[in-house]
Scaffold this motif. Sequence first.
Motif, PDB file in Angstrom:
ATOM      1  N   GLU A  17       0.834  -1.205   0.000  1.00 36.56           N
ATOM      2  CA  GLU A  17       0.000   0.000   0.000  1.00 36.56           C
ATOM      3  C   GLU A  17       0.872   1.259   0.000  1.00 36.56           C
ATOM      4  N   GLU A  50      -3.913   5.671  -0.536  1.00 36.18           N
ATOM      5  CA  GLU A  50      -3.063   4.484  -0.355  1.00 36.18           C
ATOM      6  C   GLU A  50      -2.375   4.509   1.009  1.00 36.18           C
ATOM      7  N   HIS A  53      -4.847   3.241   3.382  1.00 31.96           N
ATOM      8  CA  HIS A  53      -4.968   1.781   3.331  1.00 31.96           C
ATOM      9  C   HIS A  53      -3.871   1.137   4.184  1.00 31.96           C
ATOM     10  N   GLN A 127     -11.274  -2.417  -3.581  1.00 35.56           N
ATOM     11  CA  GLN A 127     -10.586  -2.753  -4.835  1.00 35.56           C
ATOM     12  C   GLN A 127     -11.540  -2.741  -6.039  1.00 35.56           C
ATOM     13  N   GLU A 130     -11.413   0.830  -6.847  1.00 35.39           N
ATOM     14  CA  GLU A 130     -10.094   1.202  -7.366  1.00 35.39           C
ATOM     15  C   GLU A 130      -9.930   0.779  -8.829  1.00 35.39           C
TER      16      GLU A 130
END
Length: 170
Positions: A17, A50, A53, A127, A130
């Motif tokens: 990440e 990110e 995350h 995801q 994403e």
Amino acid sequence: MIKKSIEEKLNEQIQKEFYSAYLYLAMEAYFSSINLDGFANWFHVQAQEECDHAMLIFNYINRVAGRVNLRQIDEPPADFGSIEEVLKAALDHERFVTGSINDILELANSEKDYKTAAFLQWFVNEQVEEEENAEKNLAAFQFVKDDPKGILLLDREMAARVYTPPSAAE
Ligand SMILES: [Fe+2]
Ligand SMILES: [Fe+2]
């Protein structure tokens, strides 16, 4: 408590990440260098997400009495050949991260670590978003590709993205 094998995978995911953040910062820098400030903004926000995350996993390991072990972060590419190349690389990278999340989830399930499986569900959903975003960016660019006006219009759209911290995974 958390099993060592799963702790190890989660530590690797923290690294991935943070690498994602690094990669997107490199992309931001590329777009800044060619004066597409909207694209640069979009990737700046992406890099911030990110880091979030990574920190969600960092906090999770601590909460389940595991041990966070920070790894070295690789250098991202120093430069990119074209706008399309960047957008393709971003999509490829998100697909890679999805695979990595799926692998940890599979391990958590096989080890009957249901709390980690539940924790990872947020990342499974994330995801989807994403990959969807990365696909849309690439498709939008491919529509306008050789049209500078179209690129400028897209750049203005990308400028509108605003960072919001994650809420559901605490
Ligand atoms: Fe991520
Ligand atoms: Fe991502």
